[in-house]
Design a protein around this motif. Structure first.
Motif, PDB file in Angstrom:
ATOM      1  N   GLY A  95       7.545   1.785   8.785  1.00 13.80           N
ATOM      2  CA  GLY A  95       7.151   0.669   9.419  1.00 13.80           C
ATOM      3  C   GLY A  95       6.676  -0.279   8.746  1.00 13.80           C
ATOM      4  O   GLY A  95       5.217  -1.229   9.018  1.00 13.80           O
ATOM      5  N   ILE A  96       7.483  -0.163   8.077  1.00 10.22           N
ATOM      6  CA  ILE A  96       6.861  -1.920   6.890  1.00 10.22           C
ATOM      7  C   ILE A  96       7.668  -1.690   5.425  1.00 10.22           C
ATOM      8  O   ILE A  96       8.344  -1.129   5.347  1.00 10.22           O
TER       9      ILE A  96
ATOM     10  N   ASP B  61       5.851  -5.800   9.433  1.00 10.06           N
ATOM     11  CA  ASP B  61       6.343  -4.393   9.881  1.00 10.06           C
ATOM     12  C   ASP B  61       7.463  -4.158  10.793  1.00 10.06           C
ATOM     13  O   ASP B  61       8.806  -4.847  10.288  1.00 10.06           O
ATOM     14  N   GLU B  62       7.436  -2.712  10.933  1.00  5.18           N
ATOM     15  CA  GLU B  62       8.825  -1.761  11.568  1.00  5.18           C
ATOM     16  C   GLU B  62      10.017  -2.974  12.341  1.00  5.18           C
ATOM     17  O   GLU B  62      10.815  -2.692  13.439  1.00  5.18           O
TER      18      GLU B  62
ATOM     19  N   ARG C 282       3.502   4.905   4.313  1.00  4.79           N
ATOM     20  CA  ARG C 282       3.604   4.275   5.617  1.00  4.79           C
ATOM     21  C   ARG C 282       2.376   3.729   6.440  1.00  4.79           C
ATOM     22  O   ARG C 282       1.501   3.540   5.701  1.00  4.79           O
ATOM     23  N   GLN C 283       2.559   2.008   6.553  1.00  8.90           N
ATOM     24  CA  GLN C 283       2.531   0.896   7.183  1.00  8.90           C
ATOM     25  C   GLN C 283       1.598   0.484   6.459  1.00  8.90           C
ATOM     26  O   GLN C 283       0.866  -0.523   6.437  1.00  8.90           O
ATOM     27  N   GLN C 284       2.004   0.794   5.156  1.00  8.56           N
ATOM     28  CA  GLN C 284       0.779   0.708   3.483  1.00  8.56           C
ATOM     29  C   GLN C 284       1.662  -0.065   2.483  1.00  8.56           C
ATOM     30  O   GLN C 284       3.058   0.888   2.455  1.00  8.56           O
TER      31      GLN C 284
ATOM     32  N   ARG D  73      -2.845  -2.568   3.835  1.00  8.80           N
ATOM     33  CA  ARG D  73      -2.850  -1.667   5.701  1.00  8.80           C
ATOM     34  C   ARG D  73      -2.181  -2.335   6.421  1.00  8.80           C
ATOM     35  O   ARG D  73      -3.003  -3.196   7.307  1.00  8.80           O
TER      36      ARG D  73
END
Length: 293
Positions: A12-13, A29-30, A120-122, A288
């Protein structure tokens, strides 16, 4: 010339880092939504690494053992090419070591490693400073990521706020001509909340030199948001260019500009780390990404 770069892909990143200054230049982001300021005319940087000083020294001079050395605001690391130590799909490490040029400005030996790691997204960022010499190493380091403000173009800047993890009651510090003023000022933070506006930065950065929090959320009532957290940084700077610019910088620092009345040797400057020979200091922060809500 295209800069030597590495794009990391996570869950996601994605993040792009360039060798020049070990600088983060993109954070998406994704869906490909860009959170990071893209270095427009208002300010030509994205997320510089501040080393070996944060802020300015008086007269832009570093004093050490009876000699003076020229040192510009925020130090030289942001303008130096780093070497790639590791390059992977989700992590990379870049390294800067002293050389004849750095020692002409900063008469100390060091190794600075900057590591970017995606989760994850971070995005996690680590600063690893090693004293490779036989004398104490006086140093400061800071992060300076600039985020788009507003994040969504149909929102106003004043729709955004910073929400801290804890109440921020302590006074803040301000700058004049780049140097730290003597008198603390009342904080504009109300409890845990700082309502954002361009006027906050008429007197340059807001400096929390006694922050209660080690985390903050940057968000409006709707749309994407950012959460930042940090470890090892005792000061937080918040900045946008006075007069208005479409970015907001959230800056964990270990170090601060010289007090306007400080005339001593660099090693005695307030806010420095003093790293023993063969020792190192590791400081970290995280960004994040939060999608539309």
């Amino acid at each position: 010339m295209v800069q030597d770069s590495q794009t990391l892909h996570g869950d996601g990143i994605s993040a792009t880092v360039v060798a020049q200054g070990a600088e983060l230049v993109s954070l998406q982001d994704e869906q490909g939504f860009e959170f990071l300021w893209q270095a427009g005319p208002a300010w030509r940087r994205h997320s510089p690494v501040l080393f070996p000083i944060v802020g300015r020294l008086k007269a832009d001079q570093l004093r050490h053992r009876g000699r003076t050395y020229p040192m510009t605001q925020h130090g030289f690391a942001r303008d130096k090419p780093f070497a790639w130590a590791e390059r992977g799909p989700q992590s990379c490490t870049l390294v800067l070591t002293d050389d004849a040029d750095t020692r002409a400005h900063y008469p100390f030996v060091f190794r600075l490693a900057v590591t970017y790691t995606l989760g994850r997204q971070q995005l996690g960022v680590s600063f690893d400073i090693t004293n490779t010499g036989d004398q104490p190493l006086p140093a400061s380091i800071g992060a300076h990521p600039a985020f788009n403000w507003p994040l969504l173009p149909d929102l106003a800047k004043t729709d955004y706020r910073l929400t801290f993890a804890d109440d921020e009651r302590a006074p803040i510090r301000r700058l004049k001509d780049g140097l730290l003023t003597a008198a603390p000022q009342p904080t504009p933070v109300k409890g845990m909340t700082l309502d954002l506006s361009e006027r906050l930065f008429d007197d340059d950065a807001i400096i929390l030199d006694q922050p209660a929090s080690t985390g903050v959320r940057y968000a409006a009532r709707r749309g994407p948001a950012i959460e930042m957290s940090w470890q090892g940084f005792p000061v937080l700077g918040i900045w946008s260019k006075p007069g208005g610019a479409p970015f907001l910088c959230i800056e964990p620092w270990h170090g601060i500009a010289s007090p306007a009345d400080f005339d001593g040797d660099f090693i005695d400057k307030p806010g420095l780390m003093l790293i023993a020979p063969a020792a190192k200091r590791v400081l970290n922060y995280q960004i994040r990404l939060i999608g539309s809500v």
